[in-house]
Structure formats: structure tokens, C-alpha cells
Design an enzyme around this catalytic site. Structure first.
Site: not given
Length: 453
Positions: A109, A230
Site C-alpha cells: 500500500h 526544467s
């Protein structure tokens, strides 16, 4: 050659046609006034060999020729991909051996669950990729069957020796039913299913790499050549190769679904819908092959932050299960009772900012002292604290296939032997194809020499 063997052409006519075909390999140009490549080739052969070149299409049809061409190309593509997979899995095994004793948290999980090692984690992907290798081998076996001699769909009065043709082309047998031979494309589905499964595993690996390399987690470092920055934020390291692979897996899986969609509505026999399947197959094969080659080099350059991983293992109380199992066995108490006690102790220990494990052990000892008579509890703080050591946790697990470093090393060596077996399988298939080529050349040479005499 098959027409010569059947007696429909003589040696001289066969030689003329063969010479024209050999010349066509270098000189044939598409004539867009003709319908397709098949008619272009036939027109060229007739031009070079004379009227006898018209025998070229006796006992043959575009239907069985196309099916055979796809199978011939696909079998080679599968073998090339299998060779790439061997190299890729070898890199995974080498990296697993390098980090065999490096502790990391295993997740359920997306929450830290229990201690494992980087080696064990990588081996989980190795075994998944081995199943993909097996699927590709199975796809090869069903692909490498000859449809030739089926003609349009019911065979031909020429009645060529289909097994003879299959042997010369390196096929391992024939697709026996002539209608099935030209109308079936389930071998394409087999290949696409294997490719989809492979890319599904690549996608999962990509997601793990993306997650583990993000700044908040920081378990691993991806080499600079596999990240980008970026256009505006100079500090960024975006794991774009893994992101792209994750997206490509969706395309490959979608291609499988598309082919199912094309095939589901067809009647038995040849349909032009088949043309929309072939390019999808090659697109998927290209994307998978490129991904595997790039991933091999990226995995080779991964570096793991062992200190950071160990810290999360400790802070996540990942040895709580070991503590519960030890106490259940030592005290002969039902596991569920101990499970609840350890769960409560973990909840209290989480509130402390000091040593998590120390607080956990003291809470457990407090529980034991109130639940059992002192003389029946022969457990000390040092004993229980030792149980929470993650490396000891791994060493104490004797489970086959588990993260015990010795067991991981055994599995690594076993998988390397399996890779060698896969190499031998590939070499065996290549020898069959090469033997077909050798026999084909012998038949051609025999015809040429007989005519020359």
C-alpha cells in the site's frame, strides 16, 4: 524449387525464374501502376525470364505469402528481443549481487512494511522478466510454422510439398489446415501479449524508480544521461526515461487490445483487415526493443542510498512483524494476541521522538510483565532489541525465495544458469533457421549446376 520438385517446371525454367528472383533483390523497383509488391515482383520475373516466369504464382497466393512473410520477420524479431532480454536481465542480476546486503523497506500500500534488500527487490523483477522470456519463447514456437502451400485458403492443384518448403525456410513444421494457415493471426496476438506483459513489468519498474528517486524518498540516484532538467527550474532532475517507458507501456498494451478488436468481428478466411494488424505489431516490437536497450544501461548506472533506506526501515517499525512472530513462537501464544500487543506498543512508540525501537521494546516488556508471571518470561531488553535489527531479521528468515542474503545469492546464481539455458535455446533456433538457408542454397546450386551441364 517446390514447382520443380512437383514436376510442373523443368530445370531450365526453374533456373530462369531463380536468376530473375536473385536479380530482383538488387534491381526491383515499385511500379505504382500495379496493385502491390507481389504483382511488381511477378511482372519483373516475367520480364526477365520470359513467359515461363508466369509459373511463379502457380500454387501460391498473396494470402499464404503474406502470412509467411510476417512469420519469417517476426521470428527474427523475437530472437533479437530475447537476446536483448538476456543482456538486460544480466545487468539486473549484477546489480542485485552488488546490493545483495543493502537493506531497504519493502512496501505494501506504498507504506514501509518489512525489511528486505535491494538485491531481493531487483530479483522480484528478474523473475517477472523470466516469465516474459518464456512467453516470447512460446510465441516463437507458434510463429515458426509455415503457411506456404495453402494458397488462397484451400490449397492448390499444384499440390506442392509443404513440408519441403517449410524445411528450406527454417520453419519447424507447417500450419496444417490450409484455411487456418491463411486466416489465423493468433500468433500475432501471442507475440503482442508477451510484449504487453513485458512492458507492464517495465512500467512497474519505472514507477518504482521514479518513486525511489524523488527528493522526499531519495533511495536511489539515476545517472544524469537518463534525466532532464526544467526549462525554468534549474535544480530539477526529472526521470524522463522512466516516465517515457511508463507511457510506452500503455501504447503497447493498447495495440494488443486494438488487434483483438480487429480480429473479433472477422469471418473465417482472408480479410483485408489483417493489413491494419501488421504495422501495429512492428510498432510494438520497435518500442519494446528500444526500451529494453535503454533500460539496460540506465539500471547499470543506478546508485542506492543505503543510509537513507536503513533510516526508513528503522523509523517505519518494519521489524514489528519479526517481534510479533518471535514472541508468538517463544511464548507459545496465539499470533493474533501478540499481534495486537505489538500494534499497541507501536502506536505508543510512534509518539516518542527518541529511539523508536527502544521505546517499542520497553512497551513490549511492560506488556509481558503484566500479562505473564515473572518466572515464565525469560526475555530481556537486549534480546528483544536484537530482534528488531533488520539485518538479523533477514538472516533469520530461511524462507525459500526470501531476502536472506545467502538465499538471494543462491537465486542470483540459479538465474544466471537459466540465462545460459536461454542462450542455448536461442542458438538452437538459429541453427534450425541457418540449416534451412543452407539447404535452400544447396537446392539452388544444384539447379544451376544441372542446367549448366
Amino acid at each position: 524449387l517446390s514447382l520443380l520438385k512437383a514436376g510442373w517446371v523443368n530445370d531450365r525454367s526453374c533456373k530462369k525464374i531463380l536468376n530473375a528472383l536473385l536479380k530482383a533483390k538488387k534491381e526491383l523497383k515499385l511500379n505504382y501502376k500495379l496493385e502491390d509488391i507481389h504483382l511488381c515482383l511477378e511482372s519483373y520475373v516475367i520480364k526477365e525470364a520470359g513467359r515461363e516466369g508466369g509459373f511463379l504464382s502457380l500454387g501460391r497466393s498473396r494470402n499464404d505469402q503474406v502470412a509467411a512473410a510476417i512469420r519469417l520477420e517476426l521470428r527474427n524479431e523475437i530472437l533479437h528481443l530475447l537476446e536483448d532480454m538476456i543482456s538486460f536481465v544480466k545487468v539486473l542480476l549484477d546489480k542485485a549481487k552488488e546490493y545483495n546486503r543493502s537493506i531497504m523497506p519493502a512496501y505494501t500500500h506504498l507504506q514501509p512494511a518489512q525489511p528486505t534488500t535491494v538485491g531481493h527487490w531487483l530479483l522480484s523483477y528478474v523473475d517477472a522478466f523470466f516469465r516474459d522470456i518464456e512467453r516470447l519463447q512460446e510465441a516463437f514456437e507458434r510463429t515458426n510454422k509455415s503457411p506456404l502451400g495453402s494458397a488462397a485458403l484451400v490449397g492448390s492443384r499444384a499440390c506442392i510439398d509443404r513440408k519441403f518448403v517449410a524445411t528450406l525456410l527454417g520453419f519447424e513444421g507447417i500450419v496444417e489446415n490450409t484455411m487456418d494457415a491463411i486466416s489465423s493471426r493468433d500468433f500475432v496476438l501471442d507475440a503482442l501479449h508477451a510484449l504487453s506483459s513485458l512492458m507492464l513489468n517495465i512500467s512497474k519498474l519505472s514507477q518504482d524508480i521514479i518513486h525511489m528517486s524523488c527528493q522526499e524518498v531519495g533511495y536511489l540516484h539515476v545517472p544524469d544521461e537518463y534525466v532532464s532538467t526544467s526549462s525554468i527550474m534549474p535544480q530539477k532532475r526529472n526521470v524522463v526515461v522512466a516516465e517515457t517507458a511508463r507511457a510506452l507501456s500503455s501504447i503497447v498494451i493498447s495495440n494488443l487490445t486494438a488487434v483483438y478488436g480487429v480480429l473479433k468481428g472477422l469471418n473465417q478466411g482472408y480479410n483485408l483487415d489483417f493489413q491494419e494488424i501488421t504495422w501495429v505489431l512492428w510498432q510494438s516490437m520497435d518500442k519494446v526493443s528500444l526500451t529494453i536497450r535503454v533500460f539496460k544501461n540506465m539500471i547499470r548506472g543506478l546508485k542506492f542510498n543505503e543510509e537513507k533506506m536503513k533510516k526508513i526501515v528503522d523509523e517505519g517499525f518494519t521489524t514489528a512483524t519479526d517481534l510479533a512472530e518471535y514472541l508468538s513462537i517463544k511464548l507459545r501464544m496465539p499470533f493474533r494476541d501478540i499481534y495486537r500487543a505489538v500494534g499497541k506498543a507501536v502506536a505508543k512508540a510512534r509518539k516518542e521522538r527518541s529511539d523508536f525501537k527502544e521505546k517499542l521494546v520497553r512497551e513490549i516488556l511492560r506488556y509481558l510483565s503484566t500479562s505473564f508471571r515473572r518466572e515464565s518470561v525469560e526475555l530481556t531488553y537486549n534480546t528483544l532489541y536484537r530482534i528488531t535489527d533488520p539485518l538479523l531479521s533477514l538472516k533469520e528468515k530461511k524462507t525459500t525465495g526470501g531476502p536472506n542474503p545467502k538465499e538471494v545469492l543462491r537465486m542470483i546464481n540459479d538465474r544466471k544458469r537459466r540465462l545460459e539455458k536461454t542462450k542455448k535455446w536461442i542458438n538452437g533456433k538459429r541453427k534450425i533457421i541457418e540449416e534451412g538457408e543452407r539447404l535452400l542454397k544447396l537446392e539452388v546450386r544444384r539447379v544451376m549446376e544441372v542446367v549448366d551441364k
